[in-house]
Design an enzyme around this catalytic site. Structure first.
Site: not given
Length: 153
Positions: A41, A17, A90, A127
């Site tokens: 979440k 990030h 990515r 993450s």
């Protein structure tokens, strides 16, 4: 003024990030790091902690602003007069996922999505991997900015 939003949950912010944020801040007059709030979440770090991690990591960059938001990213962009969404890629799976979101956003608004490839040295970091390393008492310090290491507890 060219303004962009870099949205995400940043639970926690990673070096991947950070790479996108640093490079993105050179492309735009202002880069808003928008921490999304999703009631469905379960986060490892509180919203306040995640915001603090990012603010501390970029405290010396006046072009970066950190905020929280809920709802659609395009609505946040419209409300804040932002024309661009910045996203990092990515791998090919990221591209396919982000492409669908970008097409949807363009269909629903005039907001453009700008993609940056992550640096090779950080392309494997996510993450969720960081959270797993932390949960299992592994050495996560090479995966996150110093602000996360100092303030983890």
């Amino acid at each position: 003024m060219n303004r962009a939003v870099f949205p995400g949950s940043f639970d926690p912010i990673t070096l991947g990030h950070s790479d996108i944020i640093e490079r993105g801040s050179k492309l735009f007059d202002e880069l808003i790091i928008a921490i999304g709030i999703n009631a469905d979440k379960k986060y490892m770090f509180s919203l306040e902690q995640r915001k603090q991690f990012i603010e501390e990591a970029f405290k010396n960059n006046p072009k970066i602003k950190v905020v929280t938001y809920s709802g659609l990213t395009i609505d946040f962009c419209k409300e804040n007069d932002v024309d661009y969404i910045l996203r990092g890629l990515r791998n090919p799976a990221d591209f396919e996922f982000e492409k669908a979101i970008a097409h949807t956003n363009r269909h629903l608004s005039s907001i453009e999505t700008v993609f940056l490839l992550t640096a090779a040295r950080t392309s494997y970091i996510s993450s969720s991997i960081v959270r797993d390393v932390i949960r299992n008492n592994g050495d996560y310090t090479k995966l996150v900015p110093k602000s996360v290491i100092v303030n983890k507890k």
